[in-house]
Design a protein around this motif. Structure first.
Motif, mmCIF file in Angstrom:
data_model
loop_
_atom_site.group_PDB
_atom_site.id
_atom_site.type_symbol
_atom_site.label_atom_id
_atom_site.label_comp_id
_atom_site.label_asym_id
_atom_site.label_seq_id
_atom_site.Cartn_x
_atom_site.Cartn_y
_atom_site.Cartn_z
ATOM 1 N N LYS A 137 0.810 -1.224 0.000
ATOM 2 C CA LYS A 137 0.000 0.000 0.000
ATOM 3 C C LYS A 137 0.845 1.279 0.000
ATOM 4 O O LYS A 137 0.374 2.326 -0.450
ATOM 5 C CB LYS A 137 -0.927 0.006 1.221
ATOM 6 C CG LYS A 137 -2.028 -1.058 1.195
ATOM 7 C CD LYS A 137 -3.151 -0.689 0.254
ATOM 8 C CE LYS A 137 -4.281 -1.717 0.320
ATOM 9 N NZ LYS A 137 -5.081 -1.627 1.533
ATOM 10 N N VAL A 138 2.075 1.222 0.535
ATOM 11 C CA VAL A 138 2.889 2.448 0.614
ATOM 12 C C VAL A 138 4.017 2.466 -0.421
ATOM 13 O O VAL A 138 4.813 3.410 -0.456
ATOM 14 C CB VAL A 138 3.485 2.630 2.031
ATOM 15 C CG1 VAL A 138 2.397 2.582 3.088
ATOM 16 C CG2 VAL A 138 4.563 1.587 2.327
ATOM 17 N N LYS A 139 4.065 1.456 -1.252
ATOM 18 C CA LYS A 139 5.209 1.249 -2.142
ATOM 19 C C LYS A 139 5.558 2.464 -2.983
ATOM 20 O O LYS A 139 6.725 2.813 -3.125
ATOM 21 C CB LYS A 139 4.938 0.044 -3.047
ATOM 22 C CG LYS A 139 6.106 -0.316 -3.950
ATOM 23 C CD LYS A 139 5.816 -1.573 -4.733
ATOM 24 C CE LYS A 139 7.004 -1.948 -5.617
ATOM 25 N NZ LYS A 139 6.724 -3.175 -6.404
ATOM 26 N N ASN A 140 4.580 3.124 -3.557
ATOM 27 C CA ASN A 140 4.848 4.219 -4.492
ATOM 28 C C ASN A 140 4.563 5.592 -3.912
ATOM 29 O O ASN A 140 4.442 6.568 -4.657
ATOM 30 C CB ASN A 140 4.027 4.008 -5.771
ATOM 31 C CG ASN A 140 4.414 2.733 -6.501
ATOM 32 O OD1 ASN A 140 5.591 2.448 -6.685
ATOM 33 N ND2 ASN A 140 3.416 1.952 -6.911
ATOM 34 N N ILE A 141 4.479 5.676 -2.584
ATOM 35 C CA ILE A 141 4.209 6.956 -1.934
ATOM 36 C C ILE A 141 5.520 7.548 -1.415
ATOM 37 O O ILE A 141 6.329 6.851 -0.818
ATOM 38 C CB ILE A 141 3.207 6.779 -0.776
ATOM 39 C CG1 ILE A 141 1.911 6.146 -1.301
ATOM 40 C CG2 ILE A 141 2.914 8.126 -0.118
ATOM 41 C CD1 ILE A 141 0.903 5.832 -0.207
#
Length: 356
Positions: free
Chosen positions: A330-334
């Motif tokens: 869920k946080v991979k590309n943030i």
């Protein structure tokens, strides 16, 4: 792509990566151990087969008596996407081990636990050399509090001294570093004075050894009052420890993700270092189990990341590899939180913070 030492990433590598992406911490150690349904003999092994007292529940001992279990737990978190795991040393101080009359094993226990996490990290990197893996030496709060009396009828009473805490923490630090940790991480801090003792011991070790490691500090807001057990607000606690210039500071344990948000927001707003959070998977239910699902917990992680609150995310009590895996996705590309800078100003703390 960040270039790093592929034999063993350095503190410089860690700082660079933290500025580029959100790092994933592991989840609960105790929760995973409970799933093994261990019995007294597992905690005794050959090391403690003649020990006089009961040892079941002393999870740190498993690094010596059932090391394959602990190493497999570390592996499971790396496989789930963790960049960073904590050693199985939450209670591995002479003060905490005194409850089991095992003070003499503290050094060996910390060395063995650090080596297990180090081996798991090295194995994970050998499978994927493009992704650095780190080991944090977990330094628990001990089972004593330096600021509060254990007797409501005698407010002046203390069952531990600052110097005794420093000595215990120093002994643990020596073992953790000898075992190969990359980071020193005092965690689940409910009493700021205990944390100050840990910081003092860490600085003593750095000065004595000439070997300086990154330090991450983790504090615990104990209930909905928004304060530590010793009474400080999040901002006041940060003002109390900011002098140590840690690599990172954050919150863990005690509360579920939803309840932790306002205190994480306050810390993110006031800290001039990297910020982390690893909440419980909700609050314990009537059976002592944790009900927050991987989906629910990972949604909080994504919201916090989108709001720019965090640089490191993970889970505490009740969090499993399934929770960590979904968080990582869920946080991979943030983008991670940007480190803040503040103008020099007098910042004080009692139970509340004060900025002049």
């Amino acid at each position: 792509m960040t270039k790093f030492n592929q034999n063993r990433p350095t503190g410089k590598d860690l700082r660079k990566i933290l500025s580029e992406r959100i790092l994933i911490l592991d989840g609960a150690m105790g929760t995973m151990i409970q799933q093994e349904k261990l019995v007294e003999q597992d905690f005794r092994g050959d090391h403690f087969k003649n020990h006089s007292g009961e040892l079941k529940g002393n999870n740190d001992l498993l690094s010596l008596t059932r090391p394959e279990i602990i190493k497999n737990i570390h592996r499971s978190y790396f496989d789930a996407g963790s960049d960073l795991v904590e050693t199985n040393t939450f209670s591995a101080t002479s003060i905490a081990m005194a409850d089991y009359n095992l003070q003499e094993i503290v050094h060996d226990l910390n060395v063995a636990s650090a080596k297990l996490a180090r081996e798991a990290a090295d194995e994970a990197m050998s499978k994927d050399p493009t992704k650095p893996r780190f080991v944090a030496g977990a330094i628990g709060p001990t089972n004593r509090t330096a600021s509060l009396s254990p007797d409501v009828n005698d407010p002046s009473l203390r069952n531990v001294t600052f110097d005794a805490l420093v000595e215990a923490y120093y002994q643990q630090i020596v073992g953790l570093v000898e075992g190969g940790v990359d980071i020193l991480m005092p965690e689940t801090t409910f009493d700021t004075l205990n944390l100050k003792a840990a910081i003092f011991a860490i600085e003593n070790y750095f000065e004595t050894s000439g070997n300086r490691l990154p330090v991450i500090l983790s504090i615990t807001i104990t209930d909905a009052s928004g304060r530590t057990l010793s009474g400080q607000t999040t901002e006041a606690c940060w003002n109390s420890i900011a002098h140590s210039k840690p690599l990172g500071v954050g919150l863990n344990c005690a509360l579920g993700a939803d309840a932790m948000r306002p205190y994480l927001q306050a810390l993110s707003k006031n800290a001039d270092c990297f910020v982390h959070c690893y909440p419980n998977a909700g609050l314990p239910n009537a059976f002592g189990e944790y009900d927050e699902t991987p989906e629910s917990m990972s949604n909080f992680a994504r919201k916090w990341s989108q709001n720019g609150y965090i640089n490191i995310i993970g889970g505490c009590c009740g969090a499993t590899p399934e929770h960590i895996s979904l968080m990582a996705q869920k946080v991979k590309n943030i983008k991670p939180r940007k480190k803040k800078t503040f103008d020099p100003r007098l910042r004080l703390s009692g139970l509340e913070s004060f900025k002049f």
